[in-house]
Write a protein that holds these residues in place. Structure first.
Motif, PDB file in Angstrom:
ATOM      1  N   GLY A  47      39.140  89.206  45.963  1.00  0.00           N
ATOM      2  CA  GLY A  47      38.404  89.802  47.010  1.00  0.00           C
ATOM      3  C   GLY A  47      37.119  88.834  47.878  1.00  0.00           C
ATOM      4  O   GLY A  47      37.019  88.098  47.191  1.00  0.00           O
ATOM      5  N   HIS A  48      36.511  89.285  49.279  1.00  0.00           N
ATOM      6  CA  HIS A  48      35.194  88.280  49.337  1.00  0.00           C
ATOM      7  C   HIS A  48      36.057  86.683  49.611  1.00  0.00           C
ATOM      8  O   HIS A  48      35.333  85.455  49.532  1.00  0.00           O
ATOM      9  N   GLY A  49      37.758  87.160  50.663  1.00  0.00           N
ATOM     10  CA  GLY A  49      38.479  85.981  50.688  1.00  0.00           C
ATOM     11  C   GLY A  49      38.543  84.970  49.417  1.00  0.00           C
ATOM     12  O   GLY A  49      39.831  84.150  49.788  1.00  0.00           O
ATOM     13  N   LEU A  50      38.744  85.675  48.004  1.00  0.00           N
ATOM     14  CA  LEU A  50      38.962  84.367  47.366  1.00  0.00           C
ATOM     15  C   LEU A  50      40.346  84.957  45.751  1.00  0.00           C
ATOM     16  O   LEU A  50      40.460  85.988  45.914  1.00  0.00           O
ATOM     17  N   GLN A  51      41.631  84.554  45.845  1.00  0.00           N
ATOM     18  CA  GLN A  51      42.274  84.247  44.968  1.00  0.00           C
ATOM     19  C   GLN A  51      43.089  83.700  44.498  1.00  0.00           C
ATOM     20  O   GLN A  51      42.664  82.067  44.626  1.00  0.00           O
ATOM     21  N   LEU A  52      43.204  84.107  42.713  1.00  0.00           N
ATOM     22  CA  LEU A  52      43.173  83.044  41.817  1.00  0.00           C
ATOM     23  C   LEU A  52      44.736  83.039  41.494  1.00  0.00           C
ATOM     24  O   LEU A  52      45.201  84.294  41.177  1.00  0.00           O
ATOM     25  N   GLY A  53      45.867  81.615  41.669  1.00  0.00           N
ATOM     26  CA  GLY A  53      46.627  81.966  40.600  1.00  0.00           C
ATOM     27  C   GLY A  53      47.039  80.657  39.683  1.00  0.00           C
ATOM     28  O   GLY A  53      46.549  80.222  39.141  1.00  0.00           O
ATOM     29  N   ALA A  54      48.240  81.548  39.301  1.00  0.00           N
ATOM     30  CA  ALA A  54      48.872  80.797  37.445  1.00  0.00           C
ATOM     31  C   ALA A  54      50.166  80.798  37.862  1.00  0.00           C
ATOM     32  O   ALA A  54      50.756  81.697  37.991  1.00  0.00           O
ATOM     33  N   SER A  55      50.948  79.576  36.956  1.00  0.00           N
ATOM     34  CA  SER A  55      52.739  79.852  37.019  1.00  0.00           C
ATOM     35  C   SER A  55      52.702  79.317  35.752  1.00  0.00           C
ATOM     36  O   SER A  55      51.897  78.183  35.667  1.00  0.00           O
ATOM     37  N   LEU A  56      53.563  79.344  35.333  1.00  0.00           N
ATOM     38  CA  LEU A  56      54.850  78.898  34.176  1.00  0.00           C
ATOM     39  C   LEU A  56      55.905  79.233  34.295  1.00  0.00           C
ATOM     40  O   LEU A  56      56.406  79.686  34.875  1.00  0.00           O
ATOM     41  N   VAL A  57      56.634  77.853  33.530  1.00  0.00           N
ATOM     42  CA  VAL A  57      58.016  77.705  33.931  1.00  0.00           C
ATOM     43  C   VAL A  57      58.531  76.731  32.563  1.00  0.00           C
ATOM     44  O   VAL A  57      58.087  75.781  32.399  1.00  0.00           O
ATOM     45  N   GLU A  58      59.969  77.016  32.298  1.00  0.00           N
ATOM     46  CA  GLU A  58      60.842  76.679  31.524  1.00  0.00           C
ATOM     47  C   GLU A  58      62.010  76.141  32.105  1.00  0.00           C
ATOM     48  O   GLU A  58      62.096  77.174  32.519  1.00  0.00           O
ATOM     49  N   PHE A  59      61.374  74.604  32.106  1.00  0.00           N
ATOM     50  CA  PHE A  59      63.222  74.290  32.427  1.00  0.00           C
ATOM     51  C   PHE A  59      63.727  72.923  32.868  1.00  0.00           C
ATOM     52  O   PHE A  59      63.324  72.172  31.498  1.00  0.00           O
ATOM     53  N   GLU A  60      65.099  73.257  32.554  1.00  0.00           N
ATOM     54  CA  GLU A  60      65.763  71.851  32.296  1.00  0.00           C
ATOM     55  C   GLU A  60      66.304  71.809  33.722  1.00  0.00           C
ATOM     56  O   GLU A  60      67.073  72.181  34.705  1.00  0.00           O
ATOM     57  N   GLN A  61      67.152  69.518  33.451  1.00  0.00           N
ATOM     58  CA  GLN A  61      67.356  69.286  35.460  1.00  0.00           C
ATOM     59  C   GLN A  61      68.083  68.890  35.360  1.00  0.00           C
ATOM     60  O   GLN A  61      69.226  68.219  33.748  1.00  0.00           O
ATOM     61  N   LYS A  62      69.212  68.989  36.652  1.00  0.00           N
ATOM     62  CA  LYS A  62      70.711  68.769  35.691  1.00  0.00           C
ATOM     63  C   LYS A  62      70.892  67.080  36.047  1.00  0.00           C
ATOM     64  O   LYS A  62      71.917  66.632  35.085  1.00  0.00           O
ATOM     65  N   HIS A  63      69.774  66.433  35.993  1.00  0.00           N
ATOM     66  CA  HIS A  63      70.595  64.644  35.543  1.00  0.00           C
ATOM     67  C   HIS A  63      69.576  64.665  34.903  1.00  0.00           C
ATOM     68  O   HIS A  63      69.054  63.371  34.529  1.00  0.00           O
ATOM     69  N   GLU A  64      68.697  65.088  33.967  1.00  0.00           N
ATOM     70  CA  GLU A  64      68.019  64.910  32.391  1.00  0.00           C
ATOM     71  C   GLU A  64      68.742  65.658  32.180  1.00  0.00           C
ATOM     72  O   GLU A  64      68.203  66.625  30.801  1.00  0.00           O
ATOM     73  N   ASP A  65      69.283  65.532  31.375  1.00  0.00           N
ATOM     74  CA  ASP A  65      70.410  65.766  30.482  1.00  0.00           C
ATOM     75  C   ASP A  65      69.893  66.233  29.336  1.00  0.00           C
ATOM     76  O   ASP A  65      69.457  65.244  28.026  1.00  0.00           O
TER      77      ASP A  65
END
Length: 352
Positions: free
Chosen positions: A220-238
């Motif tokens: 409210g009052h124009g304020l937003q809070l966010g959070a992100s979490l990701v577990e991952f592996e990438q193609k070129h970092e086998d």
């Protein structure tokens, strides 16, 4: 699949099923969640077909210290969407990058054009609270990555922590929606990218496997809070498992805006670990009519280099017509161990 990814997948599936149960019991049916980028809602509707065509173009010019001045037609994107007025919808974004580049020391233009499939997905909405997306979509981490189209941002440059710390696209499935919590809206997204990316960009390092969670709460009052979490592996970092933690905020009122993101990535290979971390704080202030002042501070420490930098950006954004924005900024850094360019950067972007 590593044990970390198995655990992450199990936890995310459990949360998704629980959220789906609550949503079906409480939430009304309706329009798509605001997780979708603002750009999705622009364009030209073709009669009553449900098809909308749109896009954006972006031209840039740079005069960095120690480098020749250069200009380019940086992006030209075509946005195509369809919805049947009920539950099904479709969206795609096809982008042509670096159509034309020239610099002050060259005799003619340089063509280094690349065709990039940014997004291609089908959505099904059970309600506002529970929607399913399948295909290629923008990775829902932070704020900048999902609303990054040049006409919608305040600066020509993108914050460093949003560029290569995580793959900006994912191919797979995402459950998302908006839940009523405490009388306010909680946007949520759970996604899985279990295999190869669809049409990956040249020289990119896409997800090999990823499971992530994104939450964004309206206080409210124009304020937003966010959070992100990701577990991952990438193609070129086998074989290298990564975990990314991120928080962000946005406050808007009467033309003023403050926003920021912080991200911390842990990398583990064998018994060694490294991290990449960074943050930015950005302020936007109205000056006169449609002219705004913009300032941003960034701190960035890339993994494996032992070096980092503090980056300061000050500039102007002139939104002189709906969908049009001209930007000018000056960038300078301290402790610039990563060689980030400093100097003038400008652009002209249009959303159509």
């Amino acid at each position: 699949m590593t044990s970390h990814l198995r655990i992450a997948r199990g936890l995310l599936l459990a949360v998704a099923l629980a959220a789906a149960g609550v949503a079906r019991a409480q939430a009304p049916t309706g329009a798509d969640s605001s997780i979708a980028p603002v750009a999705d809602r622009h364009g030209y509707t073709l009669g009553d077909s449900g098809v909308t065509l749109g896009g954006y173009a972006n031209a840039e010019a740079a005069d960095y210290l120690g480098e020749d001045a250069a200009a380019s037609l940086r992006n030209l994107s075509l946005l195509l969407s369809w919805e049947n007025g009920r539950r099904w919808s479709f969206f795609s974004e096809l982008e042509v990058e670096n159509l034309l580049t020239t610099n002050a020391d060259a005799f003619g233009p340089d063509y280094d054009t690349e065709l990039v499939l940014e997004r291609l997905h089908v959505d099904y909405a059970w309600s506002d609270a529970v929607q399913l997306r399948v295909g290629k979509f923008l990775t829902p981490i932070g704020r900048w990555n999902v609303i990054h189209a040049a006409p919608l941002t305040w600066t020509t440059s993108r914050p460093l922590i949003t560029e290569s710390t995580f793959p900006t696209n994912a191919t797979g499935a995402m459950l998302h929606g908006v839940l009523p919590v405490g009388g306010r809206a909680l946007e949520w997204a759970l996604y899985a990218s279990p295999g190869e990316e669809l049409a990956p960009e040249d020289d990119s390092d896409p997800f090999k496997e990823a499971y992530g969670l994104r939450l964004d709460y309206d206080l409210g009052h124009g304020l937003q809070l966010g959070a992100s979490l990701v577990e991952f592996e990438q193609k070129h970092e086998d074989g290298e498992h990564r975990t990314l933690y991120a928080v962000d905020f946005l406050w808007q009122r009467d033309g003023w805006e403050f926003s920021g993101e912080w991200a911390y990535r842990v990398r583990v290979r064998g018994d060694s670990s490294a991290d990449e971390r960074g943050a930015y704080l950005q302020a936007v202030a109205p000056i006169v009519q449609k002219l705004y002042g913009v300032a941003r501070y960034e701190s960035f420490n890339p993994a494996g280099t032992g070096e980092g930098l503090n980056l300061y950006i000050g500039g102007l954004a002139w939104r002189f017509q709906p969908g049009w924005v001209a930007k000018l900024e000056y960038r300078f850094a301290t402790d610039n161990g990563v060689g980030e360019p400093e100097g003038w950067l400008g652009s002209l972007a249009v959303l159509f």
